[in-house]
Structure formats: C-alpha cells, structure tokens
Scaffold this motif. Structure first.
Motif, PDB file in Angstrom:
ATOM      1  N   ALA A 106       7.821  -8.342 -11.300  1.00 42.66           N
ATOM      2  CA  ALA A 106       7.955  -6.895 -11.082  1.00 42.66           C
ATOM      3  C   ALA A 106       6.640  -6.321 -10.557  1.00 42.66           C
ATOM      4  O   ALA A 106       6.634  -5.495  -9.628  1.00 42.66           O
ATOM      5  CB  ALA A 106       8.381  -6.199 -12.370  1.00 42.66           C
ATOM      6  N   GLN A 107       5.521  -6.753 -11.130  1.00 46.95           N
ATOM      7  CA  GLN A 107       4.198  -6.288 -10.678  1.00 46.95           C
ATOM      8  C   GLN A 107       3.949  -6.705  -9.221  1.00 46.95           C
ATOM      9  O   GLN A 107       3.499  -5.908  -8.402  1.00 46.95           O
ATOM     10  CB  GLN A 107       3.100  -6.857 -11.594  1.00 46.95           C
ATOM     11  N   LEU A 108       4.276  -7.943  -8.906  1.00 45.13           N
ATOM     12  CA  LEU A 108       4.099  -8.469  -7.557  1.00 45.13           C
ATOM     13  C   LEU A 108       4.986  -7.713  -6.569  1.00 45.13           C
ATOM     14  O   LEU A 108       4.560  -7.398  -5.440  1.00 45.13           O
ATOM     15  CB  LEU A 108       4.414  -9.970  -7.552  1.00 45.13           C
ATOM     16  N   ASP A 109       6.180  -7.410  -6.998  1.00 50.16           N
ATOM     17  CA  ASP A 109       7.123  -6.658  -6.159  1.00 50.16           C
ATOM     18  C   ASP A 109       6.579  -5.248  -5.877  1.00 50.16           C
ATOM     19  O   ASP A 109       6.632  -4.764  -4.736  1.00 50.16           O
ATOM     20  CB  ASP A 109       8.492  -6.590  -6.839  1.00 50.16           C
ATOM     21  N   ARG A 110       6.049  -4.572  -6.921  1.00 45.87           N
ATOM     22  CA  ARG A 110       5.465  -3.229  -6.735  1.00 45.87           C
ATOM     23  C   ARG A 110       4.278  -3.284  -5.769  1.00 45.87           C
ATOM     24  O   ARG A 110       4.138  -2.445  -4.885  1.00 45.87           O
ATOM     25  CB  ARG A 110       5.029  -2.634  -8.074  1.00 45.87           C
ATOM     26  N   GLU A 111       3.414  -4.291  -5.962  1.00 43.42           N
ATOM     27  CA  GLU A 111       2.249  -4.439  -5.072  1.00 43.42           C
ATOM     28  C   GLU A 111       2.694  -4.653  -3.618  1.00 43.42           C
ATOM     29  O   GLU A 111       2.125  -4.059  -2.697  1.00 43.42           O
ATOM     30  CB  GLU A 111       1.385  -5.635  -5.511  1.00 43.42           C
ATOM     31  N   THR A 112       3.704  -5.501  -3.462  1.00 45.34           N
ATOM     32  CA  THR A 112       4.204  -5.808  -2.111  1.00 45.34           C
ATOM     33  C   THR A 112       4.773  -4.553  -1.454  1.00 45.34           C
ATOM     34  O   THR A 112       4.440  -4.247  -0.297  1.00 45.34           O
ATOM     35  CB  THR A 112       5.284  -6.916  -2.168  1.00 45.34           C
ATOM     36  N   ARG A 113       5.615  -3.820  -2.178  1.00 41.51           N
ATOM     37  CA  ARG A 113       6.208  -2.603  -1.602  1.00 41.51           C
ATOM     38  C   ARG A 113       5.153  -1.544  -1.307  1.00 41.51           C
ATOM     39  O   ARG A 113       5.192  -0.870  -0.283  1.00 41.51           O
ATOM     40  CB  ARG A 113       7.309  -2.057  -2.512  1.00 41.51           C
ATOM     41  N   GLY A 114       4.173  -1.388  -2.194  1.00 40.86           N
ATOM     42  CA  GLY A 114       3.100  -0.419  -1.974  1.00 40.86           C
ATOM     43  C   GLY A 114       2.261  -0.778  -0.750  1.00 40.86           C
ATOM     44  O   GLY A 114       1.944   0.077   0.078  1.00 40.86           O
ATOM     45  N   LEU A 115       1.911  -2.050  -0.635  1.00 37.24           N
ATOM     46  CA  LEU A 115       1.127  -2.499   0.517  1.00 37.24           C
ATOM     47  C   LEU A 115       1.940  -2.368   1.800  1.00 37.24           C
ATOM     48  O   LEU A 115       1.402  -1.973   2.845  1.00 37.24           O
ATOM     49  CB  LEU A 115       0.666  -3.949   0.311  1.00 37.24           C
ATOM     50  N   GLU A 116       3.217  -2.662   1.718  1.00 37.34           N
ATOM     51  CA  GLU A 116       4.087  -2.532   2.896  1.00 37.34           C
ATOM     52  C   GLU A 116       4.113  -1.077   3.386  1.00 37.34           C
ATOM     53  O   GLU A 116       4.019  -0.814   4.579  1.00 37.34           O
ATOM     54  CB  GLU A 116       5.492  -3.021   2.547  1.00 37.34           C
ATOM     55  N   ARG A 117       4.212  -0.123   2.454  1.00 30.48           N
ATOM     56  CA  ARG A 117       4.198   1.299   2.831  1.00 30.48           C
ATOM     57  C   ARG A 117       2.856   1.683   3.465  1.00 30.48           C
ATOM     58  O   ARG A 117       2.811   2.388   4.466  1.00 30.48           O
ATOM     59  CB  ARG A 117       4.478   2.180   1.611  1.00 30.48           C
ATOM     60  N   ARG A 118       1.749   1.208   2.863  1.00 25.50           N
ATOM     61  CA  ARG A 118       0.420   1.509   3.421  1.00 25.50           C
ATOM     62  C   ARG A 118       0.260   0.927   4.827  1.00 25.50           C
ATOM     63  O   ARG A 118      -0.288   1.570   5.707  1.00 25.50           O
ATOM     64  CB  ARG A 118      -0.673   0.985   2.487  1.00 25.50           C
ATOM     65  N   VAL A 119       0.753  -0.297   5.011  1.00 22.49           N
ATOM     66  CA  VAL A 119       0.654  -0.939   6.326  1.00 22.49           C
ATOM     67  C   VAL A 119       1.457  -0.136   7.356  1.00 22.49           C
ATOM     68  O   VAL A 119       0.969   0.152   8.457  1.00 22.49           O
ATOM     69  CB  VAL A 119       1.126  -2.416   6.278  1.00 22.49           C
ATOM     70  N   LYS A 120       2.668   0.245   7.003  1.00 23.60           N
ATOM     71  CA  LYS A 120       3.498   1.029   7.938  1.00 23.60           C
ATOM     72  C   LYS A 120       2.835   2.360   8.270  1.00 23.60           C
ATOM     73  O   LYS A 120       2.813   2.788   9.427  1.00 23.60           O
ATOM     74  CB  LYS A 120       4.899   1.258   7.359  1.00 23.60           C
ATOM     75  N   ARG A 121       2.299   3.013   7.257  1.00 22.13           N
ATOM     76  CA  ARG A 121       1.627   4.298   7.474  1.00 22.13           C
ATOM     77  C   ARG A 121       0.388   4.107   8.360  1.00 22.13           C
ATOM     78  O   ARG A 121       0.142   4.865   9.279  1.00 22.13           O
ATOM     79  CB  ARG A 121       1.258   4.922   6.127  1.00 22.13           C
ATOM     80  N   SER A 122      -0.392   3.067   8.081  1.00 24.32           N
ATOM     81  CA  SER A 122      -1.590   2.785   8.876  1.00 24.32           C
ATOM     82  C   SER A 122      -1.229   2.453  10.321  1.00 24.32           C
ATOM     83  O   SER A 122      -1.896   2.905  11.258  1.00 24.32           O
ATOM     84  CB  SER A 122      -2.370   1.608   8.282  1.00 24.32           C
ATOM     85  N   GLU A 123      -0.165   1.661  10.507  1.00 20.40           N
ATOM     86  CA  GLU A 123       0.269   1.320  11.866  1.00 20.40           C
ATOM     87  C   GLU A 123       0.714   2.563  12.624  1.00 20.40           C
ATOM     88  O   GLU A 123       0.376   2.747  13.799  1.00 20.40           O
ATOM     89  CB  GLU A 123       1.420   0.308  11.828  1.00 20.40           C
ATOM     90  N   GLN A 124       1.461   3.441  11.956  1.00 22.08           N
ATOM     91  CA  GLN A 124       1.931   4.664  12.595  1.00 22.08           C
ATOM     92  C   GLN A 124       0.747   5.561  12.967  1.00 22.08           C
ATOM     93  O   GLN A 124       0.683   6.071  14.084  1.00 22.08           O
ATOM     94  CB  GLN A 124       2.897   5.410  11.679  1.00 22.08           C
ATOM     95  N   ASP A 125      -0.182   5.748  12.040  1.00 18.09           N
ATOM     96  CA  ASP A 125      -1.377   6.556  12.335  1.00 18.09           C
ATOM     97  C   ASP A 125      -2.169   5.959  13.492  1.00 18.09           C
ATOM     98  O   ASP A 125      -2.631   6.671  14.384  1.00 18.09           O
ATOM     99  CB  ASP A 125      -2.284   6.658  11.097  1.00 18.09           C
ATOM    100  N   PHE A 126      -2.324   4.642  13.479  1.00 18.44           N
ATOM    101  CA  PHE A 126      -3.046   3.937  14.530  1.00 18.44           C
ATOM    102  C   PHE A 126      -2.397   4.191  15.892  1.00 18.44           C
ATOM    103  O   PHE A 126      -3.072   4.547  16.859  1.00 18.44           O
ATOM    104  CB  PHE A 126      -3.079   2.440  14.215  1.00 18.44           C
ATOM    105  N   ARG A 127      -1.075   4.002  15.960  1.00 18.46           N
ATOM    106  CA  ARG A 127      -0.349   4.197  17.228  1.00 18.46           C
ATOM    107  C   ARG A 127      -0.466   5.633  17.717  1.00 18.46           C
ATOM    108  O   ARG A 127      -0.684   5.880  18.910  1.00 18.46           O
ATOM    109  CB  ARG A 127       1.121   3.816  17.064  1.00 18.46           C
ATOM    110  N   GLU A 128      -0.314   6.597  16.784  1.00 19.68           N
ATOM    111  CA  GLU A 128      -0.394   8.007  17.176  1.00 19.68           C
ATOM    112  C   GLU A 128      -1.776   8.349  17.726  1.00 19.68           C
ATOM    113  O   GLU A 128      -1.891   8.983  18.780  1.00 19.68           O
ATOM    114  CB  GLU A 128      -0.055   8.911  15.996  1.00 19.68           C
ATOM    115  N   GLU A 129      -2.827   7.929  17.029  1.00 20.24           N
ATOM    116  CA  GLU A 129      -4.189   8.222  17.500  1.00 20.24           C
ATOM    117  C   GLU A 129      -4.487   7.524  18.816  1.00 20.24           C
ATOM    118  O   GLU A 129      -5.101   8.102  19.712  1.00 20.24           O
ATOM    119  CB  GLU A 129      -5.217   7.809  16.445  1.00 20.24           C
TER     120      GLU A 129
END
Length: 194
Positions: A106-129
């Motif tokens: 469960a902890q690993l799953d939470r970490e994975t989902r949290g990191l996945e959201r951060r990566v998507k957000r970072s990629e979107q910000d990167f592309r927009e800038e």
C-alpha cells in the motif's frame, strides 16, 4: 479577418495570379510581354518565398533552438530522473519475488501514484513553458524573416513577392534561397560585430 472577408480577398489574389501568369493576355488595359516590349514598358518582377523553409533554416532560428535546448536541458534531465524513479517503483511493485506485506504494498502504491502525478504535472509545466518560450523566440525570427523579405524586395527592385497560399511557383521566381543567404550574411555580420 473572418471567413466572409477572406473569401473575396482570396478570389482577388487568385485573379491577380491568373492575370500575372497569363501576362494579362486578352484583358483590356493589360499588356502582354510582347506589347510591353514594343511600348518600352518594364515588366513586373514577381518573386515567391517559402517562409516556413526560411524560418526552419535561418541561422537565427537555429540559434534560438540551441538557446532553448540549453535553457531547458536541466529541467529535461530532472524529468528523466523522475521518470527513472517512477519506473523503479513500478518494477518493485511488479516484482513478485519480493515478499512485501500489505502495508508495504500500500505504501509503495501511494508513492508510485504520488510520483506519477508529480511527473505528469512537471511534464505539463515543462511543455507549457517550452511552448511559450518557443513562440516568443520564433515570433522574433518570423519578424526578422519578414523584414529580410521586404528589404530584399526593395533592394532587388521586385514589384511583388508572394508566399502562403501559392499552389505553384516556378523556380525562376523562387527567391527563398537568396533571402536565406541574406539572413546568413546578416547573422555573420552581427556575430563579427560582437
């Protein structure tokens, strides 16, 4: 300009191109090249330029691309590190040889989902800038190219230089390479002045 305004304008341009390509043959008040020569009237100089080609190959555009790559390289590397971390977490989740407790899973799953959201957000910000910076850089390059075309037309005594919307242009009126050469000379002049 809306569609109702652009259709009559497009029709006028098409008629003008037809008249020019036929040399005005058969139209009252127009001169064919034979009539123009007989009457000592100068024929119009018309040129065609491929603006996207110029923008892609102008040294100023290539330098803008290099500047953007340099500016955004650290963020690109940061994204690659995050993606690698995400892949590592996903591999750990998929590894059946690891004997993890339900709490650890469960902890690993939470970490994975949290990191996945951060990566998507970072990629979107990167592309927009990156897109905003690209648009700004290439807006400047486009202005430079248009100014070079106008300057070339004036210096070379052209009556008309056309671009977009052309379905055919004979190579003898295509001045794209000559304008690219002038952009390269201007870029070299600016570099040697610095």
């Amino acid at each position: 300009m809306n569609d109702s305004q652009s259709k009559p304008l497009t029709a006028v341009w098409l008629m003008l191109l037809a008249v020019v390509s036929m040399g005005g043959a058969g139209l009252p008040g127009t001169l064919t090249s034979a009539h123009a020569d007989e009457q000592g009237v100068a024929l119009s100089r018309i040129g065609f330029v491929d603006i996207p080609y110029l923008i892609d190959r102008a040294p100023q555009a290539l330098e803008a691309e290099r500047r953007l790559e340099t500016e955004f390289a650290p963020r690109q590397k940061e994204l690659e590190v995050q993606r690698a971390q995400l892949a590592e977490l996903a591999a750990r989740m998929a590894d059946t040889s690891l004997e993890l407790t339900e709490a650890e899973i469960a902890q690993l799953d939470r970490e994975t989902r949290g990191l996945e959201r951060r990566v998507k957000r970072s990629e979107q910000d990167f592309r927009e800038e990156l897109n905003i910076q690209k648009n700004n850089e290439f807006k400047n390059v486009r202005i430079l190219v248009l100014e070079a075309i106008a300057d070339f037309g004036k210096r070379q005594d052209y009556d008309l230089i056309i671009s977009d919307g052309v379905l055919f242009a004979n190579k003898r009126i295509d001045v794209t390479e000559r304008i690219l050469e002038s952009l390269e000379r201007e870029n070299a002049r600016l570099k040697s002045a610095n």
